[in-house]
Design a protein around this motif. Structure first.
Motif, short mmCIF file in Angstrom:
data_model
loop_
_atom_site.label_atom_id
_atom_site.label_comp_id
_atom_site.label_asym_id
_atom_site.label_seq_id
_atom_site.Cartn_x
_atom_site.Cartn_y
_atom_site.Cartn_z
N ASN A 252 0.84 -1.20 0.00
CA ASN A 252 0.00 0.00 0.00
C ASN A 252 0.88 1.25 0.00
O ASN A 252 1.88 1.32 0.72
N ILE A 253 0.48 2.26 -0.78
CA ILE A 253 1.21 3.54 -0.82
C ILE A 253 0.28 4.63 -0.31
O ILE A 253 -0.84 4.81 -0.82
N PHE A 254 0.73 5.37 0.70
CA PHE A 254 -0.01 6.50 1.25
C PHE A 254 0.79 7.77 0.99
O PHE A 254 2.02 7.76 1.06
N SER A 255 0.10 8.86 0.74
CA SER A 255 0.80 10.12 0.48
C SER A 255 0.12 11.27 1.19
O SER A 255 -1.11 11.41 1.12
N VAL A 256 0.92 12.08 1.87
CA VAL A 256 0.40 13.27 2.56
C VAL A 256 0.31 14.40 1.53
O VAL A 256 1.33 14.79 0.96
N PRO A 257 -0.88 14.93 1.28
CA PRO A 257 -1.02 16.00 0.29
C PRO A 257 -0.33 17.27 0.77
O PRO A 257 -0.20 17.50 1.98
N GLY A 258 0.10 18.08 -0.17
CA GLY A 258 0.78 19.32 0.21
C GLY A 258 0.29 20.50 -0.59
O GLY A 258 -0.59 20.39 -1.46
N ASN A 259 0.86 21.65 -0.29
CA ASN A 259 0.54 22.91 -0.97
C ASN A 259 0.82 22.77 -2.47
O ASN A 259 1.91 22.39 -2.88
N ILE A 260 -0.18 23.08 -3.29
CA ILE A 260 -0.01 22.93 -4.75
C ILE A 260 1.04 23.88 -5.31
O ILE A 260 1.52 23.71 -6.43
N ASN A 261 1.40 24.91 -4.54
CA ASN A 261 2.39 25.89 -5.00
C ASN A 261 3.81 25.56 -4.51
O ASN A 261 4.74 26.29 -4.81
N SER A 262 3.93 24.47 -3.75
CA SER A 262 5.23 24.10 -3.19
C SER A 262 5.86 22.97 -4.00
O SER A 262 5.25 21.91 -4.18
#
Length: 366
Positions: A252-262
């Protein structure tokens, strides 16, 4: 000779890799008998280049094996081969599984409970640091082991967060166990061992360290794990190499979303678009591992049953929804003044309801 010592012997000879050992095993019924073969028998091995055969013959000595074992003993380093019972179960069947692992600490923890890997940028922002520590601590408090690579940045904070919980943390090195790199994290590696954790590597004692080692060790980080969390990663981040290995291994792969401008979040947002599980809070992970949901819900219920003011409950609900919030975000979500929020947060931290992380960022203490 014991089978484990035969693997140790071969692993200590220049030029011999996992692939080479597989070729050798195709030429002999029992690898532990190799050292007793005549030079002629070894030179007759098929699909093995001459230089490797010469090196095997050159170091075909029990005294050589004993000298390697003595060096390991002096450094208090243990070793285990892939055919032994205690070898990590998740790792055994991956592509190019290490024939040997060298370690300090309790290797039995890799076969206990669920283990989640956490990887990310070496240039972590305060947002990434907060997420890494909070998620790692929360999972650790549920008895989940946290695996990472002891690198500067997200790796370090993943280990630190786990140390604050009740789980154990596992550091996989791209260097030998007697040469912990980066040196800046030597104290952290000692704390991992003191806490009952594990430091391991597939690189033999005193081996040279090459840049390619770190990409190779990522297959072990993902291989040992039951799933991989990515916290902050640029588009060409080394953390995404671990993701590639994990995908090949069916994890399983999990990803923490981040600022679209970063640019520091480009990699995380990219793999979410490609199918990684978007990670807002710990429950997103636990829903994939149902066995732990009950305990997590019990911890949340304890939080819900504490006698708190209406304003405190508002703040807790906002943090519960997002997982991690900065004090300014808490004010925005609750529409309360920062002075009041600050006072309530201080009280909730004192009552062990919340945990204060870096730069006035808060998460639930569950």
């Amino acid at each position: 000779m014991e089978k484990r010592d035969a693997y140790l012997w071969l692993n200590s000879i220049s030029g011999i890799s996992n692939k080479t050992i597989e070729i050798i095993k195709d030429n002999i019924a029992n690898i532990e008998d190799l050292i007793y073969l005549s030079d002629k028998e070894i030179y007759n091995f098929e699909k093995l280049n001459l230089k490797i055969k010469e090196n095997i013959v050159k170091y075909k000595s029990l005294n050589f094996v004993d000298s390697v074992k003595d060096k390991l003993n002096k450094e208090k380093i243990e070793y285990i081969c892939m055919e032994e019972k205690g070898y990590p179960k998740n790792l055994k069947y991956i592509h190019n599984a290490p024939s040997m692992l060298f370690y300090k600490g309790d290797i039995s923890i890799v076969n206990k409970n669920i283990s989640i890997a956490m990887v990310g940028s070496r240039k972590a922002t305060s947002y990434g640091i907060g997420c890494a520590k909070s998620i790692s601590r929360g999972l650790s408090n549920l008895g989940i082991n946290i695996i990472s690579g002891l690198a500067i940045g997200i790796d370090s904070y993943a280990h630190m967060g786990c140390l604050e919980g009740s789980g154990k943390t596992i550091a996989v090195l791209g260097s030998p166990v007697n040469n912990v790199l980066p040196k800046k994290n030597l104290n952290l590696s000692n704390k991992i061992l003191e806490d009952g954790g594990l430091i391991l590597s597939d690189y033999n004692i005193n081996s040279r360290v090459f840049p390619s080692n770190y990409a190779n060790r990522n297959r072990i980080i993902s291989g040992i794990s039951d799933g991989v969390i990515v916290v902050e990663a640029a588009k060409k981040s080394g953390a995404l190499i671990t993701v590639d290995f994990a995908l090949d291994q069916g994890k399983n792969i999990f990803s923490v979303p981040g600022n679209i401008n970063s640019y520091m979040s480009e990699g995380c947002n990219k793999i979410i678009k490609e199918g990684a599980i978007l990670l807002n809070n710990i429950e997103d992970i636990l829903s994939e591992y149902e066995i732990l949901n009950k305990k997590y819900k019990e911890n949340l219920e304890k939080c819900d049953n504490i006698d708190l003011s209406k304003e405190s409950i508002q703040i807790i609900d906002a943090i519960k929804k997002e997982g991690v919030l900065h004090i300014d975000e808490i004010c925005d979500n609750t529409r309360m003044e920062i002075k009041s929020v600050n006072a309530i947060l201080s009280e909730l931290v004192l009552r062990d309801v919340l945990i204060e992380m870096n730069n006035k960022t808060y998460s639930l203490n569950v």
